[in-house]
Every structure is written in C-alpha cells, then in structure tokens.
Design an enzyme around this catalytic site. Structure first.
Site, PDB file in Angstrom:
ATOM      1  N   HIS A  80      -1.711  -5.635   1.503  1.00 19.31           N
ATOM      2  CA  HIS A  80      -2.848  -6.260   1.419  1.00 19.31           C
ATOM      3  C   HIS A  80      -2.600  -7.591   0.788  1.00 19.31           C
ATOM      4  O   HIS A  80      -1.736  -7.650   0.076  1.00 19.31           O
ATOM      5  CB  HIS A  80      -3.716  -5.398   0.154  1.00 19.31           C
ATOM      6  CG  HIS A  80      -4.825  -6.371  -0.137  1.00 19.31           C
ATOM      7  ND1 HIS A  80      -6.103  -6.600   0.745  1.00 19.31           N
ATOM      8  CD2 HIS A  80      -5.155  -7.201  -1.290  1.00 19.31           C
ATOM      9  CE1 HIS A  80      -7.016  -7.639  -0.243  1.00 19.31           C
ATOM     10  NE2 HIS A  80      -6.259  -7.982  -1.301  1.00 19.31           N
ATOM     11  N   LYS A 112       0.673  -1.173   0.275  1.00 23.70           N
ATOM     12  CA  LYS A 112      -0.048  -0.082  -0.208  1.00 23.70           C
ATOM     13  C   LYS A 112       0.956   1.308  -0.021  1.00 23.70           C
ATOM     14  O   LYS A 112       1.982   1.157   0.121  1.00 23.70           O
ATOM     15  CB  LYS A 112      -0.983  -0.007   1.277  1.00 23.70           C
ATOM     16  CG  LYS A 112      -1.740  -1.034   1.085  1.00 23.70           C
ATOM     17  CD  LYS A 112      -2.819  -1.149   2.505  1.00 23.70           C
ATOM     18  CE  LYS A 112      -3.673  -2.383   2.522  1.00 23.70           C
ATOM     19  NZ  LYS A 112      -4.421  -2.242   3.467  1.00 23.70           N
TER      20      LYS A 112
END
Length: 152
Positions: A117, A11
């Site tokens: 993620h 991210k």
C-alpha cells in the site's frame, strides 16, 4: 520539487512471502530515505481507520480482515516527489494490469493480495503517517552521501 514524506505498508501477503527486503531495496535504490519502520499486526480499529474512506463499500470488511490477518511492515519514506514516484514504483492496483518492473507487476498475485500500500496524495500521506506512527517514531537524519552531492 519539494521534499515530502509518504506512508508505505507491506501487506500480510508480502510479509508472508518474504518480499520485505526486495521491496525495501527498490525504495532505497530509487534514492529515498527511510525515516520510520516497524512491523506489527494491525488492530481492527487501526485497519478500520486506515480504510475508512471505503467504509460503505462492499469490500470494506474484506480489506479490514486481510490487513489484520498477519504482520504488516509499516514505513515512512522521504524524498523529492516521493509520493508520485512511489505510486509508479508500486504499480497499478490490479496486478494483472500493473506494468512489468513495478512491485505489483512483478510480485503481486491478485487485487486482493497486491503486496503493498502507498499513500496516494500529500493529504493522505499526512493522515496515514499520523495514524500508523507517533511523531517520536519518525527519525530525522541526513544521509552521509548528501555531502558528496553537488547542489543545483
């Protein structure tokens, strides 16, 4: 165990903090094969599709705003049991509750800035890989060290 693929994304906070190499290293050291990698700033449309399952939740807008706030490193990793193993490498969603030694336990700051993620199921992996990558961006290759391995 079957060979599978998973989607992993570093991210914007992980990219901004210079954690790309550290995170890639953890997956490579585990023995997984990188079959796709790119850096991009996700469009709002891509982010909304990616987080679509949370569309009705109060934090949806914040998720979309964050993931589109800067570059993301999107990847596809392949290996036996890669989805479950990746989830263990990544650690719990809440960094304060994530085990030491996991990516989030060692590197993440808070739930809103948790660095990485990873797909949570085979179905999600297929969806996310298809969302972030075109089929032509997935590389089929065989690691040279596989010729040294003794098959069971």
């Amino acid at each position: 165990m079957t060979l599978e693929r998973t989607f992993i994304a570093i991210k914007p906070d992980g990219v901004q903090r210079g954690l790309i190499g550290e995170i890639l290293s953890r997956f490579e050291s585990k023995g997984f094969k990188l079959v796709a990698l790119k850096q991009l700033v996700p469009t709002r449309e891509l982010a909304e599709q990616h987080y679509g399952v949370h569309r009705e939740r109060p934090f949806f807008k914040g998720l979309v705003n964050f993931i589109t706030s800067g570059p993301v490193v999107a990847m596809v990793w392949e290996g036996e049991g890669v989805i479950n193993s990746s989830r263990k490498l990544i650690g719990g969603t809440k960094p304060l509750e994530a085990e030491p030694g996991t990516i989030r336990g060692d590197l993440a700051i808070n739930i809103g800035r948790n660095v990485i993620h990873g797909s949570d199921s085979p179905e999600t992996a297929v969806y996310e890989i298809g969302l972030w990558f075109q089929k032509s961006e997935l590389n089929e290759w065989k690691p040279a060290d596989q010729t040294w391995r003794v098959e069971d």
